[in-house]
Design an enzyme around this catalytic site. Structure first.
Site, short mmCIF file in Angstrom:
data_model
loop_
_atom_site.label_atom_id
_atom_site.label_comp_id
_atom_site.label_asym_id
_atom_site.label_seq_id
_atom_site.Cartn_x
_atom_site.Cartn_y
_atom_site.Cartn_z
N GLU A 144 4.68 -1.74 -5.48
CA GLU A 144 4.61 -3.19 -5.29
C GLU A 144 3.43 -3.39 -4.37
O GLU A 144 3.57 -3.46 -3.16
CB GLU A 144 5.91 -3.71 -4.67
CG GLU A 144 6.13 -5.17 -4.91
CD GLU A 144 5.52 -6.05 -3.87
OE1 GLU A 144 4.29 -5.99 -3.69
OE2 GLU A 144 6.26 -6.81 -3.24
N GLU A 153 -5.03 -6.34 -2.95
CA GLU A 153 -4.59 -5.33 -1.97
C GLU A 153 -4.93 -3.92 -2.43
O GLU A 153 -4.43 -2.94 -1.88
CB GLU A 153 -3.08 -5.47 -1.71
CG GLU A 153 -2.80 -6.54 -0.69
CD GLU A 153 -1.33 -6.88 -0.51
OE1 GLU A 153 -0.47 -6.07 -0.92
OE2 GLU A 153 -1.05 -7.95 0.04
N1 SAH Z 1 7.74 -1.38 -1.55
C1 SAH Z 1 8.15 -2.30 -0.50
C2 SAH Z 1 6.99 -2.81 0.32
C3 SAH Z 1 5.86 -3.44 -0.44
S1 SAH Z 1 4.55 -4.00 0.60
C4 SAH Z 1 8.92 -3.43 -1.13
O1 SAH Z 1 8.76 -3.64 -2.32
O2 SAH Z 1 9.70 -4.11 -0.45
C5 SAH Z 1 3.26 -2.88 0.23
C6 SAH Z 1 3.20 -1.70 1.19
O3 SAH Z 1 2.31 -0.76 0.64
C7 SAH Z 1 2.67 -2.01 2.57
O4 SAH Z 1 3.60 -1.52 3.50
C8 SAH Z 1 1.34 -1.24 2.66
O5 SAH Z 1 1.13 -0.72 3.95
C9 SAH Z 1 1.55 -0.13 1.66
N2 SAH Z 1 0.37 0.42 0.94
C10 SAH Z 1 -0.54 -0.29 0.21
N3 SAH Z 1 -1.38 0.54 -0.44
C11 SAH Z 1 -1.00 1.79 -0.14
C12 SAH Z 1 -1.47 3.08 -0.53
N4 SAH Z 1 -2.49 3.20 -1.39
N5 SAH Z 1 -0.86 4.15 -0.02
C13 SAH Z 1 0.19 4.03 0.83
N6 SAH Z 1 0.70 2.83 1.22
C14 SAH Z 1 0.12 1.73 0.74
#
Ligand code: SAH
Length: 687
Positions: A144, A153
């Protein structure tokens, strides 16, 4: 590692970087993060859970072990869903350390420690193989990583890498696919966020029209996405010129390419008009069949289905490079260009030629560079500021006030960022207009004002008599507006600047605005309360650790602080009368002592008191005021109309009171303190 946090200093009007101590641990980021909002997004959570269950079953039906890779696990929610759905093992990747730590705790508390491994790395740093972070490649990819623009993002490069190195060929992906939709519209309101409209001034010697320079007219603007709560835009504020069209989609179960590319669709306007704006949103299908769909479509697209409120995903407004008159039924080509992180749009008329397909015909002239502001105005004025400068009602108030105070021999000094006031003052007859700090030279040139208005590029405290040709200032004006302001009262920098230039003011100087006042009202939010409210249990998983973490962060420094929100996007109901709580007298210098007030405000209506809203009003001259908050007294139901160009300050109460009966009137007591040393306002409320 040192952590620096940016903060505006309202006494100097500049941005300052504060070094935080060891104990800081990203409190500002956590307190203001969207994790709570995501956990409250029931529609998203339910659909992810359905999609994950379906993916795990498909893998199991093939007789394989279900090995999940969850990139960006946050609280660990999606991995816990996978583990509950029967996944054999989950690798949960999270780059943000405080979140990875929280995920470890949450996973343990929910009893999944043996099934979920939290890896505190960026996914592109993860290693696979014996002794690596992952034993083997995964066959289910859950993520996500989307923002309102879908790819902002960094979802595309993350997927591209994951398919190359972290997952098996033919893996199941949840979501399976994302699709981006667009609709062409005409909207004076939204167009006013990108273009400066001519400003008309009734002067003594006839009407003067202030024209934007041609550089500004032809400027493509800035590439940053304009994301808004489109559901708060009334249908009377735009005209749809096309149907909703699918622009492009991405299949996440196959290798993904992040390199720049473009997509093109043909469309026929359903109505003639001026094509100005492309509205856009996306949906995700959680499974290949498309039966589990989570959509960001605005209210007019599926009028019968219930809308899920969310703030972490909204809708996008894209500005076409130029306004294009279009005719109903004619053939148009709409192109979406994208790089790894952003999207922009282009519209062309389709030329119908034999032999050549439209595609080949236009391949050559696809505009691949992302928009870059050449006129500087789009760097100086953000979109709400453009809207504010284009607000004719507001301009009229300033003209009326200026007309009252200006004389032909006035020596006028204006202090405000990127303001049109000096030009208005000049047209209204001020002999000499001096202007501070930020402004656009091209604007003066286009209106032949270079020798009429002098720009003084020094800080107010460094102003010397020579800058003013040894004259004293007879009229000091400001909107006030400063680009560094975050909260409404940060524009009180005008007062500090006024204090700094005191020695240059004539003894009978007129200051416009003459004063400002801070106003407050207790409200019940329709939805915004969710972003700061604890979640507890999310789809059966205990995420209280996250709630506690957010609460800690809010208490770290943010306590007694308000946060800025544009309330036209976040409906609320007033529960109290609006109240003027503090006044600031610009005819005098900033006092040494603090300005404080205490009192109580009665709750008039049934409802939940989520917080207080605060805003500033500027009193330009006798009987002429402008409000940056409430535009009129709320109606009998408590419905409010907010200034659409400004952010108001929201102070969320730590506990919500629900007043059901009003036989015995409830009151909220407040204590508000404006610290003249720091320019900040601290407040405390008791219910
Ligand atoms: N999966 C959770 C949070 C989603 S928010 C949910 O659905 O509730 C997205 C998260 O991904 C954030 O915490 C951000 O720090 C992390 N993130 C984004 N790109 C990333 C990457 N390439 N590797 C590791 N973490 C990542």
């Amino acid at each position: 590692m040192k952590t620096f946090c940016g903060r505006a200093n309202p006494t100097t009007g500049s941005m300052e970087w504060l070094e935080e101590g060891e104990d800081y641990d990203y409190h500002q980021e956590i307190a203001r993060s969207r994790y709570a909002d995501m956990l409250h997004d029931k529609d998203r959570n339910v659909k992810y859970y359905q999609g994950i269950r379906a993916a795990v079953s498909r893998v199991k039906e093939r007789g394989e072990k279900a090995i999940v890779l969850d990139i960006g696990t946050g609280t660990g929610l999606l991995s816990m869903m996978a583990a509950s759905a029967g996944a054999d093992f989950c690798y949960a990747i999270e780059v943000f350390k405080p979140m990875a730590n929280a995920a470890v705790k949450i996973v343990e508390k929910n009893g999944f420690s043996d099934k979920i491994k939290i890896i505190n790395k960026h996914s592109t740093e993860v290693t696979v193989g014996p002794g690596g972070d992952m034993q083997c490649r995964a066959n289910i990819l859950v993520t996500e990583l989307f923002d309102t623009e879908l790819i902002g993002e960094g979802a595309l490069p993350t997927y591209e890498h994951a398919h190359k190195y972290l997952v098996q060929e033919g893996c199941e992906a949840v979501p399976h696919r994302a699709t981006v939709y667009v609709q062409l519209v005409e909207s004076k309101r939204m167009w006013s966020w990108k273009k400066l409209f001519p400003v008309r001034v009734e002067a003594e010697d006839g009407e003067k029209i202030l024209v934007p320079p041609s550089e500004m007219e032809n400027c493509p603007g800035v590439p940053s996405v304009c994301d808004i709560q489109l559901n708060q835009m009334p249908s009377s504020d735009f005209t749809t010129l096309s149907d909703v069209v699918t622009m492009f989609s991405v299949d996440f179960s196959k290798p993904v390419q992040s390199a720049s590319t473009y997509y093109r669709v043909q469309l026929e306007p359903v109505k003639s008009g001026k094509a100005q704006i492309v509205l856009s949103w996306w949906d995700i299908d959680m499974d290949p069949s498309g039966m589990i769909n989570c959509t960001m479509a605005p209210y007019w697209v599926n009028p019968t289905s219930a809308l899920q409120w969310r703030d972490h995903w909204m809708q996008c407004v894209y500005f076409l490079p130029n306004e294009e008159p279009v005719l109903q039924g004619e053939k148009l080509l709409l192109t979406a260009c994208r790089d790894e992180y952003s999207v922009w749009y282009n519209l062309q008329k389709a030329r119908e030629e034999e032999n050549k397909s439209a595609e080949e015909e236009h391949k050559a002239d696809v505009h691949v560079e992302s928009p870059v502001c050449r006129c500087h105005a789009h760097l100086l004025w953000n979109r709400p500021r453009f809207g504010e400068l284009n607000d004719q009602n507001r301009t009229r108030q300033y003209i009326k006030a200026l007309r009252k105070v200006l004389k032909t021999d006035s020596v006028c000094l204006c202090i405000s960022d990127g303001s049109l006031l000096p030009v208005l003052a000049h047209y209204l007859g001020a002999k000499q207009v001096q202007y501070f700090v930020l402004f656009l030279h091209c604007f003066f040139k286009a209106n032949h004002l270079e020798d009429k208005i002098k720009i003084i590029e020094v800080r107010p405290e460094l102003l010397k008599p020579s800058h003013l040709e040894d004259k004293k200032i007879s009229v000091l004006v400001g909107e006030p507006f400063f680009t560094t302001s975050l909260l409404p009262w940060h524009n009180l920098y005008f007062w500090y600047a006024r204090t700094a230039v005191s020695t240059h003011l004539a003894s009978d100087v007129t200051v416009l605005p003459q004063s400002a006042s801070l106003h407050m009202m207790v409200v019940e939010f329709q939805d915004l309360w969710r972003i700061r409210s604890p979640c507890g249990i999310c789809e059966g998983f205990d995420v209280q650790t996250m709630d506690d973490m957010i609460k800690d962060s809010l208490n770290f420094r943010e306590s007694k602080e308000a946060e800025p929100h544009p309330l036209w996007e976040y409906p609320c109901k007033s529960l109290s009368d609006p109240l003027e709580v503090l006044t600031f007298d610009f005819t005098r210098t900033v006092p040494q002592h603090c300005l404080s007030t205490e009192g109580s405000v009665n709750l008039l209506r049934k409802g939940k008191s989520h917080g207080a809203v605060l805003w500033m009003e500027y009193h330009l001259a006798a009987d002429i005021s402008v409000s940056t908050g409430l535009m009129q007294i709320p109606d009998e139901k408590g419905n409010c109309e907010w200034n659409p160009h400004c952010k108001q300050a929201v102070y969320f109460f730590s506990s919500v009171i629900e007043s059901e009966i009003l036989s015995d009137p409830t009151a909220v007591t407040y204590a508000i303190n404006f610290d003249t040393k720091t320019g900040e306002i601290a407040m405390d409320f008791k219910l």
